[in-house]
Design a protein around this motif. Structure first.
Motif, PDB file in Angstrom:
ATOM      1  N   PRO A 213       0.806  -1.226   0.000  1.00  0.00           N
ATOM      2  CA  PRO A 213       0.000   0.000   0.000  1.00  0.00           C
ATOM      3  C   PRO A 213       0.833   1.265   0.000  1.00  0.00           C
ATOM      4  O   PRO A 213       0.367   2.319  -0.466  1.00  0.00           O
ATOM      5  CB  PRO A 213      -0.837  -0.132   1.288  1.00  0.00           C
ATOM      6  N   ILE A 214       2.062   1.193   0.496  1.00  0.00           N
ATOM      7  CA  ILE A 214       2.954   2.355   0.455  1.00  0.00           C
ATOM      8  C   ILE A 214       3.312   2.669  -0.997  1.00  0.00           C
ATOM      9  O   ILE A 214       3.257   3.828  -1.436  1.00  0.00           O
ATOM     10  CB  ILE A 214       4.219   2.097   1.292  1.00  0.00           C
ATOM     11  N   ILE A 215       3.676   1.645  -1.759  1.00  0.00           N
ATOM     12  CA  ILE A 215       3.951   1.821  -3.180  1.00  0.00           C
ATOM     13  C   ILE A 215       2.678   2.263  -3.900  1.00  0.00           C
ATOM     14  O   ILE A 215       2.698   3.145  -4.772  1.00  0.00           O
ATOM     15  CB  ILE A 215       4.481   0.508  -3.794  1.00  0.00           C
ATOM     16  N   GLY A 216       1.545   1.691  -3.518  1.00  0.00           N
ATOM     17  CA  GLY A 216       0.281   2.035  -4.145  1.00  0.00           C
ATOM     18  C   GLY A 216      -0.122   3.482  -3.935  1.00  0.00           C
ATOM     19  O   GLY A 216      -0.864   4.046  -4.747  1.00  0.00           O
ATOM     20  N   ASP A 217       0.347   4.099  -2.856  1.00  0.00           N
ATOM     21  CA  ASP A 217       0.002   5.490  -2.577  1.00  0.00           C
ATOM     22  C   ASP A 217       0.897   6.485  -3.311  1.00  0.00           C
ATOM     23  O   ASP A 217       0.611   7.690  -3.300  1.00  0.00           O
ATOM     24  CB  ASP A 217       0.089   5.755  -1.068  1.00  0.00           C
ATOM     25  N   LEU A 307      -9.669 -12.667  -7.539  1.00  0.00           N
ATOM     26  CA  LEU A 307      -8.849 -11.567  -7.062  1.00  0.00           C
ATOM     27  C   LEU A 307      -8.578 -10.607  -8.200  1.00  0.00           C
ATOM     28  O   LEU A 307      -8.591 -10.993  -9.372  1.00  0.00           O
ATOM     29  CB  LEU A 307      -7.521 -12.089  -6.507  1.00  0.00           C
ATOM     30  N   TRP A 308      -8.283  -9.350  -7.868  1.00  0.00           N
ATOM     31  CA  TRP A 308      -7.978  -8.376  -8.906  1.00  0.00           C
ATOM     32  C   TRP A 308      -7.202  -7.206  -8.299  1.00  0.00           C
ATOM     33  O   TRP A 308      -7.191  -7.003  -7.080  1.00  0.00           O
ATOM     34  CB  TRP A 308      -9.252  -7.863  -9.577  1.00  0.00           C
ATOM     35  N   GLN A 309      -6.568  -6.461  -9.142  1.00  0.00           N
ATOM     36  CA  GLN A 309      -5.824  -5.274  -8.740  1.00  0.00           C
ATOM     37  C   GLN A 309      -6.766  -4.258  -8.087  1.00  0.00           C
ATOM     38  O   GLN A 309      -7.822  -3.938  -8.634  1.00  0.00           O
ATOM     39  CB  GLN A 309      -5.161  -4.640  -9.962  1.00  0.00           C
ATOM     40  N   GLY A 310      -6.371  -3.780  -6.913  1.00  0.00           N
ATOM     41  CA  GLY A 310      -7.174  -2.770  -6.227  1.00  0.00           C
ATOM     42  C   GLY A 310      -8.256  -3.312  -5.323  1.00  0.00           C
ATOM     43  O   GLY A 310      -8.965  -2.530  -4.685  1.00  0.00           O
ATOM     44  N   LYS A 311      -8.405  -4.603  -5.232  1.00  0.00           N
ATOM     45  CA  LYS A 311      -9.513  -5.184  -4.451  1.00  0.00           C
ATOM     46  C   LYS A 311      -9.500  -4.704  -3.000  1.00  0.00           C
ATOM     47  O   LYS A 311     -10.545  -4.402  -2.415  1.00  0.00           O
ATOM     48  CB  LYS A 311      -9.462  -6.711  -4.515  1.00  0.00           C
ATOM     49  N   LYS A 312      -8.311  -4.622  -2.403  1.00  0.00           N
ATOM     50  CA  LYS A 312      -8.215  -4.224  -0.989  1.00  0.00           C
ATOM     51  C   LYS A 312      -8.255  -2.704  -0.799  1.00  0.00           C
ATOM     52  O   LYS A 312      -8.182  -2.236   0.337  1.00  0.00           O
ATOM     53  CB  LYS A 312      -6.947  -4.805  -0.356  1.00  0.00           C
ATOM     54  N   ARG A 313      -8.367  -1.949  -1.907  1.00  0.00           N
ATOM     55  CA  ARG A 313      -8.507  -0.502  -1.804  1.00  0.00           C
ATOM     56  C   ARG A 313      -9.959  -0.061  -1.966  1.00  0.00           C
ATOM     57  O   ARG A 313     -10.251   1.131  -1.915  1.00  0.00           O
ATOM     58  CB  ARG A 313      -7.626   0.184  -2.845  1.00  0.00           C
TER      59      ARG A 313
END
Length: 314
Positions: A213-217, A307-313
């Motif tokens: 999530p750090i990279i994702g931000d 599952l998919w990219q961004g699911k936990k966001r």
């Protein structure tokens, strides 16, 4: 959108935002990167901040045969175009300044090199690979102006969000340095890429997922993710031979990637998940898979696990 895509067999499901689809949306023709070795060094090799480079680094693992610093940029581009012309006709090209640190020089010399590449026939843009500690205001101002004239991606080697790991691998810069360079590049409207490695010494799956999530931000447009590879002749190989440490199996890495991308925003383009080093240089891991074969396995796993990219966001 995801639920609708998953419920309709006639629609391609969204598993991740792939680079191929994204780049096709940017041009009315097929484009291909041509790697260039413009003769750069690295401050982590020439003694400015260190010598020997990162402990895993060997540029031979990704330089194609036509990429040779003994030849001019124009010659490398022509050989690269001839190489790809056998596969596709009517193609245009992105000059990819890939080897070592491609902003490590005076602004005047950099301008000359980039503009020499752009002057070549059928070259429609640049991709510039560099380190986050090798850009400054004057260079970014120039690149901002250049981005209004041509397609441009600036791609930073970040590798890890853990400063202890960065010291361990002799990277020579902090994660804060990467954060600042990425933010300043993004704020100028320049397409911003980043590169990270999963499985670095001292980083297990839990640590990689902590960093996700750090990279994702970060304001990253395009992300490359690679598995840790141990390359013959590097310091990492010497350490591995003296005290072997865990490297991911294919199954373990697919599981890690599947979890990792759930923390990344849906709009972030994922260019690749693996690196494919020449067999004669690769010590481990020995997967025996081409990039497209790995991607096929990954997509199948994402589909089965829902599952998919961004699911936990979300």
């Amino acid at each position: 959108m995801i639920k609708a895509a998953q419920s309709q067999e006639t629609t391609t499901p969204f598993f991740y935002h792939d680079f191929g689809s994204w780049i096709r949306s940017k041009f009315p023709f097929r484009v291909q990167k041509i790697s260039i070795d413009a003769g750069f060094s690295c401050p982590n090799r020439d003694g400015t901040i260190g010598r020997g480079g990162c402990i895993y680094c060997d540029n031979r693992t990704f330089n194609p045969s036509y990429c040779n610093r003994q030849k001019s940029i124009g010659e490398q581009l022509e050989e690269g175009k001839a190489f790809f012309a056998r596969k596709y006709s009517g193609m245009k090209f992105l000059a990819y300044f890939q080897a070592f640190t491609n902003t490590y020089g005076s602004l005047r010399s950099l301008q000359r090199l980039y503009e020499e590449a752009l002057a070549a026939d059928d070259v429609v843009g640049l991709v510039i690979g560099t380190r986050p500690d090798c850009v400054d205001t004057a260079l970014l101002d120039y690149l901002e102006a250049l981005s209004h004239e041509t397609f441009l991606i600036v791609e930073y080697g970040v590798e890890s969000a853990n400063d202890e790991t960065l010291r361990r691998i002799h990277r020579g810069h902090s994660f804060a340095c990467a954060q600042q360079a990425i933010a300043e590049t993004h704020n100028r409207g320049i397409l911003t890429g980043a590169h990270i490695i999963l499985g670095l010494p001292g980083e297990d799956a839990a640590e990689s997922l902590r960093q996700a999530p750090i990279i994702g931000d970060l304001p990253i447009d395009i992300l490359k993710i690679h598995q840790m590879q141990i390359i013959r002749g590097t310091q990492l190989e010497r350490e591995y031979s003296e005290r072997p440490f865990h490297v991911y199996s294919v199954g373990e890495y697919i599981e890690l990637i599947s979890n990792y991308i759930q923390f990344l925003p849906r709009e972030m383009v994922l260019e690749r998940f693996v690196s494919q080093s020449p067999p004669g240089l690769l010590v481990a891991p020995q997967w025996g898979l081409k990039n497209h074969e790995f991607t096929h396995l990954l997509v199948n796993h994402l589909k089965q696990a829902r599952l998919w990219q961004g699911k936990k966001r979300e």
